[in-house]
Design a protein around this motif. Structure first.
Motif, PDB file in Angstrom:
ATOM      1  N   THR A   9      33.057  -1.419 -40.542  1.00 29.43           N
ATOM      2  CA  THR A   9      33.673  -1.619 -39.028  1.00 29.43           C
ATOM      3  C   THR A   9      34.864  -0.637 -39.070  1.00 29.43           C
ATOM      4  O   THR A   9      34.737   0.441 -39.181  1.00 29.43           O
ATOM      5  N   VAL A  10      36.227  -1.322 -39.199  1.00 33.88           N
ATOM      6  CA  VAL A  10      37.335  -0.373 -38.884  1.00 33.88           C
ATOM      7  C   VAL A  10      37.791   0.460 -40.282  1.00 33.88           C
ATOM      8  O   VAL A  10      38.439   1.339 -40.136  1.00 33.88           O
ATOM      9  N   VAL A  49      38.502  -6.565 -49.289  1.00 32.49           N
ATOM     10  CA  VAL A  49      37.431  -7.421 -49.940  1.00 32.49           C
ATOM     11  C   VAL A  49      36.504  -6.628 -50.800  1.00 32.49           C
ATOM     12  O   VAL A  49      35.922  -5.624 -50.248  1.00 32.49           O
ATOM     13  N   PRO A  74      39.167  -7.842 -44.709  1.00 29.80           N
ATOM     14  CA  PRO A  74      39.531  -9.348 -44.748  1.00 29.80           C
ATOM     15  C   PRO A  74      39.242  -9.903 -43.586  1.00 29.80           C
ATOM     16  O   PRO A  74      39.046 -11.199 -43.620  1.00 29.80           O
ATOM     17  N   ALA A  75      39.644  -9.499 -42.502  1.00 27.15           N
ATOM     18  CA  ALA A  75      39.630 -10.350 -41.322  1.00 27.15           C
ATOM     19  C   ALA A  75      38.809 -10.284 -40.214  1.00 27.15           C
ATOM     20  O   ALA A  75      38.650 -10.680 -39.031  1.00 27.15           O
ATOM     21  N   MET A  76      37.483  -9.655 -40.805  1.00 31.01           N
ATOM     22  CA  MET A  76      36.645  -9.446 -39.751  1.00 31.01           C
ATOM     23  C   MET A  76      35.958 -11.008 -39.146  1.00 31.01           C
ATOM     24  O   MET A  76      35.771 -11.550 -40.056  1.00 31.01           O
ATOM     25  N   SER A  77      35.742 -10.697 -38.156  1.00 31.41           N
ATOM     26  CA  SER A  77      35.121 -12.157 -37.520  1.00 31.41           C
ATOM     27  C   SER A  77      33.576 -11.922 -37.735  1.00 31.41           C
ATOM     28  O   SER A  77      33.051 -11.045 -38.317  1.00 31.41           O
ATOM     29  N   GLY A  78      32.825 -12.702 -36.881  1.00 31.89           N
ATOM     30  CA  GLY A  78      31.546 -12.557 -36.654  1.00 31.89           C
ATOM     31  C   GLY A  78      30.750 -13.704 -36.118  1.00 31.89           C
ATOM     32  O   GLY A  78      31.418 -14.497 -35.872  1.00 31.89           O
ATOM     33  N   GLY A  79      29.663 -13.652 -35.781  1.00 33.06           N
ATOM     34  CA  GLY A  79      28.917 -14.524 -35.061  1.00 33.06           C
ATOM     35  C   GLY A  79      28.061 -15.578 -35.756  1.00 33.06           C
ATOM     36  O   GLY A  79      27.715 -15.333 -36.885  1.00 33.06           O
TER      37      GLY A  79
ATOM     38  N   LEU B 232      38.845  -0.954 -33.953  1.00 32.88           N
ATOM     39  CA  LEU B 232      37.567  -1.632 -33.791  1.00 32.88           C
ATOM     40  C   LEU B 232      36.803  -1.509 -32.359  1.00 32.88           C
ATOM     41  O   LEU B 232      35.873  -1.434 -32.256  1.00 32.88           O
ATOM     42  N   TRP B 245      27.816  -6.662 -37.327  1.00 30.72           N
ATOM     43  CA  TRP B 245      27.878  -7.708 -38.268  1.00 30.72           C
ATOM     44  C   TRP B 245      26.892  -7.916 -39.610  1.00 30.72           C
ATOM     45  O   TRP B 245      27.148  -8.298 -40.324  1.00 30.72           O
ATOM     46  N   TYR B 439      35.959 -20.277 -42.102  1.00 29.68           N
ATOM     47  CA  TYR B 439      35.290 -20.002 -40.817  1.00 29.68           C
ATOM     48  C   TYR B 439      34.074 -20.416 -40.137  1.00 29.68           C
ATOM     49  O   TYR B 439      33.907 -20.723 -38.748  1.00 29.68           O
ATOM     50  N   GLN B 456      35.909 -18.612 -32.165  1.00 30.44           N
ATOM     51  CA  GLN B 456      35.434 -17.196 -32.436  1.00 30.44           C
ATOM     52  C   GLN B 456      37.149 -16.746 -32.880  1.00 30.44           C
ATOM     53  O   GLN B 456      37.968 -16.956 -32.026  1.00 30.44           O
ATOM     54  N   GLY B 457      37.193 -15.661 -33.689  1.00 32.27           N
ATOM     55  CA  GLY B 457      38.560 -14.954 -33.963  1.00 32.27           C
ATOM     56  C   GLY B 457      38.332 -14.309 -35.331  1.00 32.27           C
ATOM     57  O   GLY B 457      37.602 -14.335 -36.064  1.00 32.27           O
ATOM     58  N   PRO B 458      39.231 -13.636 -35.422  1.00 37.37           N
ATOM     59  CA  PRO B 458      39.372 -12.393 -36.616  1.00 37.37           C
ATOM     60  C   PRO B 458      39.990 -13.043 -37.626  1.00 37.37           C
ATOM     61  O   PRO B 458      41.157 -13.157 -37.606  1.00 37.37           O
ATOM     62  N   ALA B 459      39.404 -13.620 -38.632  1.00 39.99           N
ATOM     63  CA  ALA B 459      40.103 -14.232 -39.737  1.00 39.99           C
ATOM     64  C   ALA B 459      39.052 -14.146 -41.021  1.00 39.99           C
ATOM     65  O   ALA B 459      39.489 -13.631 -42.202  1.00 39.99           O
ATOM     66  N   GLY B 460      37.896 -14.333 -40.723  1.00 42.70           N
ATOM     67  CA  GLY B 460      36.526 -14.246 -41.580  1.00 42.70           C
ATOM     68  C   GLY B 460      37.205 -14.741 -42.872  1.00 42.70           C
ATOM     69  O   GLY B 460      37.442 -15.716 -43.215  1.00 42.70           O
ATOM     70  N   ILE B 461      36.683 -13.856 -43.973  1.00 41.78           N
ATOM     71  CA  ILE B 461      36.924 -14.330 -45.097  1.00 41.78           C
ATOM     72  C   ILE B 461      38.054 -14.580 -45.680  1.00 41.78           C
ATOM     73  O   ILE B 461      38.414 -15.612 -46.707  1.00 41.78           O
ATOM     74  N   ALA B 462      39.100 -13.987 -45.269  1.00 40.98           N
ATOM     75  CA  ALA B 462      40.451 -14.152 -45.678  1.00 40.98           C
ATOM     76  C   ALA B 462      41.031 -15.622 -45.415  1.00 40.98           C
ATOM     77  O   ALA B 462      41.761 -15.997 -46.073  1.00 40.98           O
ATOM     78  N   THR B 497      37.334 -12.038 -30.433  1.00 43.70           N
ATOM     79  CA  THR B 497      36.566 -11.749 -31.567  1.00 43.70           C
ATOM     80  C   THR B 497      36.618 -10.204 -31.850  1.00 43.70           C
ATOM     81  O   THR B 497      36.663  -9.969 -33.011  1.00 43.70           O
ATOM     82  N   SER B 500      40.610  -6.472 -34.586  1.00 42.38           N
ATOM     83  CA  SER B 500      40.928  -5.970 -36.137  1.00 42.38           C
ATOM     84  C   SER B 500      41.667  -7.085 -36.881  1.00 42.38           C
ATOM     85  O   SER B 500      41.255  -7.222 -38.150  1.00 42.38           O
ATOM     86  N   ASP B 501      42.541  -7.633 -36.388  1.00 37.65           N
ATOM     87  CA  ASP B 501      43.383  -8.734 -37.176  1.00 37.65           C
ATOM     88  C   ASP B 501      44.013  -9.658 -36.074  1.00 37.65           C
ATOM     89  O   ASP B 501      43.839  -9.776 -34.845  1.00 37.65           O
TER      90      ASP B 501
END
Lengths: 79, 626
Positions: A9-10, A49, A74-79, B232, B245, B439, B456-462, B497, B500-501
Motif C-alpha cells: 500500500t502506502v 511491520v 502498521p496502521a493498515m486497516s482491512g475488511g 493511500l 488487502w 482489530y 472500520q479504521g486505520p489501526a490494524g496490527i499496531a 478506512t 494511512s493513519d
C-alpha cells in the motif's frame, strides 16, 4: 548479496523498478533489515511491520542471500 | 429544515395504502438520519415476537442529511428490517447512485409494511409513490430487472431490487442497486422478498438545500485536500480498491484460508488484487460524489467461467478464494458475478461454502450427500455450482442458503469449531483474530451480528501493541466514526478506512462534523455528535438484548480460541483476549459486565430512560427464569 523486497500500500512509494511493490535489492553481505530500510529511504517510518522469510522479524534481523523481506505499514486497516 | 426532504412515505403492501407525513423532529434531533432512523424504528416497532418474514416486519429505506449535497462520498442509503439471519437488529447500506436518487424524490425515508398479494414494484417520485404489479419481473435476476425498469421509467431512474435468492427467502439474500452495489448483510433482501416487493424505483430531480453553501463548499474542499494528501488515496485505492488487502493479509499470515484452518494461502498471489487488475479488470468506477473510484468492475471474457462486468471487492477474493482454498481467479470472478446477479451476500455465502468443504473433508457430508459435486478443497467448479444452486435453493444450495449457522444446525454440528459464527452470522471479516487480536474483535460487539464493518479504521496490527485500555478506546472511536458516517449518509471508507493513519481519519471525521453543521445549520459540536452515535449504539444493543442477546453471544468463535494458527509469521498464536477484551469494552461502554446489557445510568444519561425500564424488566424475567 541480493534480497527480495515486497512493499505494501502506502509503502510502495519507496519501491524500485517497474513494479515498486516487489523487486530485488543488492545489499552488502551481513546486512540486516535496518540496512534495507535505510537503503529505501524509509528510516522515518514508524513501527514498520517486518516479515523475513515468512517469520516475524525486526530491524535487527539478519538477512542472507535470497531472503525475502516484507515491510508493512502498521496502521493498515482491512475488511 | 435544511438538508432534509422532510417527508416520510408509509406504504402498506397488504392494503395498497400509501401515506405521507413530515419528519418527526425528535427523531431528527435524536438520531439524525440513515441508520439512526432505521434502528430507532426497529426499537419502536419490532419486538421479539415479530416474525422477520411476517407482515409486521418493517422494511425501511433511509438516507441521511448529507445525501444529495456536495459533501464528498455522500451516496449511501440504508435499508433496515428485523434480520432473518440473526433475529435481531438488521440493516445494510450501499453506495452508488440510488441513495441520491431517493433523496431527489423528496423523501428521507420509506417505511414499508405488510405483504403484497402479488409481486410488486414501488415507484417513488416527486409526484408520490405508486405501486404496480410485477408479475413480469418476478424471476428476473437483478441485472435484468434494473435494465427493464430503467427502460420503462427512463435512464434517470435508479433501481434497488432483489433477485431469485430474495424471492425464495434465502436468508443470505441482499438488495442490489447500480448493477452490483449490494445492501448485503443481515438478509434484508429476503425480507423484501417476503413482502413480494421486487424493486423500488427512485426517480426525482429535487435539489437538497443546505443552510450554509459556502461553509459546505469549504469543508468539502478541506476533505478533498485531505484525500489528495494521503498517498493511500492517491496511489493505491484508485488502482486496487479494497482488493489491496488480500496480499497483505496473506503475507502477514492472517488470511482466512481453508475455513480459517490456515493463515496463509499458497496461491494468494494468483488471486490478489494486483493479479485481478492485470487480468479481468474492465473499469474503475466511482459512486456519486466521490473522486476515489475504488469500485473495481471485472469480467471474465471467455471460457467456462465467462461473466458479465460487475463490481468486485476484496471480500469475494478472500471468501470464494482463500476460504475455499480456490486458486482459480476466473471462478472467483464468476461466483461474485452470480452473487450480484442473483442477489446474495458474498461474505455469508463464501463462508458457507468453505464450511461445507470442511464438512466434506471431515466426513460430516459423505459423497452420497453431495449429489455428484466434488467438494474437495479448492474445486472451482464446486464453488461456482454451489453459488448458482444457492440462489435457487436447490439441493445443497438450499442447505446453505440460510447461512452458516442454520446449515450447521441441519447437519448437527453447530457447536463444532469448524462452524464459525458470531450471533448466527458466518460472514464476518477475513482478518484472522489470532493475528489482528484487537482489530478483529470489532465483529464481536457489532449490533447487527458478527460483522466487521461497524468499526472500520486505520489501526490494524499496531493496535495489538497498545495497552488494552487505549486499544479499546480506539475501537470505540472507530465504532462512533462509522456510525456517524451511516447516519449522515457518507462512505465510511472515504472518511475512515481509506486513511494511512489514525490522525488522518480523526481529521476527516472532524471535517465531517463541519459538513453536517454547514448542511443543516445546527450548532451542535463534535461532542454532541458523539452523544448521538453513543445513543444509537446503545439503542441498537438494547434491541439485541431484548431479542435475547447477552455476554456469551459476544464470544469469539471457538476455533480462534482453541486452535493455534499452524502456519505463517504468527504460527502458534491463539485469540487469548476473549474475556479481557470484552471486560474492557463493557467497562468503557458502561454496560453490565455479567449480562452485557447497557447500564441504566448510561441509558438515562443518553435520554433512553424508557429503554432502561424495558431492559430492567427483561433482565428480571431472565433471572427469575434462571
Amino acid at each position: 548479496m541480493e534480497v527480495k523486497v515486497r512493499l505494501y500500500t502506502v509503502f510502495k512509494r519507496y519501491g524500485r523498478g517497474p513494479d515498486p511493490s516487489e523487486f530485488c535489492l543488492m545489499v552488502p553481505a551481513n546486512s540486516t533489515v535496518r540496512d534495507v530500510i535505510y537503503e529505501l529511504g524509509m528510516e522515518n517510518e514508524q513501527g514498520i511491520v517486518v516479515i523475513v522469510d515468512g517469520l516475524r522479524g525486526e530491524p535487527d534481523t539478519p538477512l542472507k542471500e535470497g531472503s525475502s523481506v516484507f515491510l508493512l505499514p502498521p496502521a493498515m486497516s482491512g475488511g | 429544515m435544511y438538508a432534509y426532504a422532510d417527508r416520510v412515505c408509509g406504504v402498506d403492501l397488504t392494503t395498497g395504502e400509501v401515506s405521507s407525513k413530515g419528519l418527526d423532529r425528535e427523531l431528527v434531533e435524536g438520531y439524525i438520519g440513515g441508520r439512526g432512523f432505521t434502528s430507532k424504528l426497529q426499537w419502536d416497532e419490532l419486538g421479539p415476537d415479530v416474525d422477520p418474514f411476517g407482515p409486521e416486519n418493517v422494511l425501511i429505506f433511509a438516507v441521511g442529511p448529507l445525501v444529495g449535497t456536495a459533501a464528498p462520498g455522500s451516496s449511501r442509503y440504508v435499508v433496515g428490517a428485523k434480520s432473518p439471519i440473526t433475529g435481531i437488529l438488521g440493516d445494510g447500506s450501499a453506495g452508488g447512485h440510488f441513495g441520491p436518487a431517493l433523496k431527489a424524490t423528496g423523501y428521507d425515508m420509506l417505511v414499508i409494511r405488510g405483504i403484497a398479494e402479488r409481486p410488486t414494484v414501488m415507484l417513488v417520485s416527486e409526484h408520490g409513490v405508486r405501486l404496480r404489479e410485477a408479475n413480469d419481473l418476478w424471476g428476473a435476476d437483478t441485472f435484468e430487472t434494473e435494465r427493464r425498469l430503467r427502460a420503462e421509467f427512463g435512464k434517470e431512474a435508479r433501481v434497488a431490487c432483489i433477485g431469485p435468492a430474495g424471492e425464495r427467502l434465502a436468508r443470505l439474500a441482499c438488495i442490489v442497486s447500480d448493477g452490483g452495489r449490494a445492501v448485503g448483510r443481515c438478509g434484508i433482501g429476503a425480507v423484501m422478498g417476503s413482502k413480494r416487493l421486487k424493486a423500488v424505483v427512485a426517480l426525482g430531480s429535487r435539489k437538497t438545500s443546505v443552510a450554509d453553501p459556502d461553509g459546505l463548499k469549504d469543508a468539502a474542499s478541506r476533505l478533498n485536500e485531505a484525500l489528495r494528501s494521503d498517498p493511500l488515496c492517491t496511489n493505491v485505492v484508485p488502482k486496487l480498491g479494497t482488493t489491496m488487502w488480500l496480499r497483505m493479509m496473506n503475507d502477514l499470515g492472517g488470511l482466512s484460508t481453508k475455513n480459517w484452518q490456515l493463515g496463509t494461502f499458497y496461491a494468494a498471489d494468483e488471486i490478489s488484487g494486483e493479479t485481478l487488475r492485470q487480468t479481468y479488470l474492465v473499469a474503475d468506477r466511482a459512486c456519486a460524489r466521490c473522486s476515489l473510484a475504488c469500485e473495481k468492475v471485472v469480467a471474465v471474457p471467455e471460457g467456462k467461467f465467462k461473466s458479465e462486468p460487475t463490481k468486485i471487492e476484496y471480500f469475494a477474493l478472500a471468501s470464494f478464494g482463500a476460504k475455499c482454498l480456490n486458486a482459480n481467479l476466473a471462478s472467483i470472478v464468476k461466483a461474485n458475478e452470480l452473487c450480484n446477479r442473483y442477489g446474495m451476500d458474498v461474505a455469508e455465502l463464501g463462508a458457507a461454502i468453505g464450511f461445507l468443504m470442511e464438512c466434506y473433508e471431515r466426513g460430516v457430508l459423505s459423497p452420497k450427500d453431495v449429489e455428484g459435486l466434488d467438494l474437495a478443497w479448492g474445486n472451482p467448479e464446486a464453488v461456482v455450482k454451489l453459488t448458482e444452486m444457492t440462489a435457487f435453493r436447490q439441493g445443497l444450495g438450499a442447505l446453505i442458503s440460510d447461512g452458516v449457522r442454520r446449515a450447521a444446525e441441519s447437519l448437527g454440528c453447530e457447536d463444532e469449531p469448524y462452524a464459525l459464527t458470531t450471533k448466527k452470522v458466518g460472514g464476518f471479516c477475513s482478518m484472522d483474530p489470532r493475528v489482528w487480536k484487537i482489530y478483529s474483535s470489532r465483529w464481536r460487539t457489532a449490533s447487527r451480528g458478527g460483522d466487521h464493518l461497524r468499526a472500520q479504521g486505520p489501526a490494524g496490527i499496531a493496535l495489538n501493541d497498545l495497552p488494552l485500555k487505549d486499544a479499546v478506546r480506539r475501537m470505540l472511536f472507530n465504532e462512533h466514526a462509522c456510525t456517524l458516517c451511516e447516519v449522515l449518509g457518507v462512505c465510511k471508507f472515504v472518511y475512515g478506512t481509506y486513511s494511512s493513519d489514525f490522525e488522518r481519519m480523526e481529521k476527516k471525521i472532524g471535517i465531517l462534523g463541519d459538513l453536517y453543521r454547514a448542511a443543516t445549520g445546527t450548532s451542535c459540536d463534535d461532542r454532541d455528535l458523539w452523544t448521538v452515535t453513543e445513543r444509537l449504539l446503545n439503542l441498537e444493543r438494547a434491541v439485541g438484548v431484548r431479542g435475547g442477546i447477552g455476554r456469551h453471544d459476544d464470544d469469539m468463535p471457538r476455533r480462534f480460541i482453541e486452535e493455534p494458527l499452524p502456519d505463517g509469521p504468527y504460527a502458534g498464536s491463539k485469540y487469548d483476549i476473549n474475556e479481557t477484551y470484552i471486560d474492557e469494552y463493557y467497562r468503557q461502554r458502561g454496560w453490565d459486565m455479567r449480562t452485557g446489557a447497557p447500564g441504566a445510568d448510561k441509558l438515562v444519561s443518553l435520554g433512553l430512560g424508557e429503554v432502561s425500564r424495558v431492559l430492567r424488566d427483561i433482565c428480571r424475567t431472565v433471572e427469575r427464569g434462571a
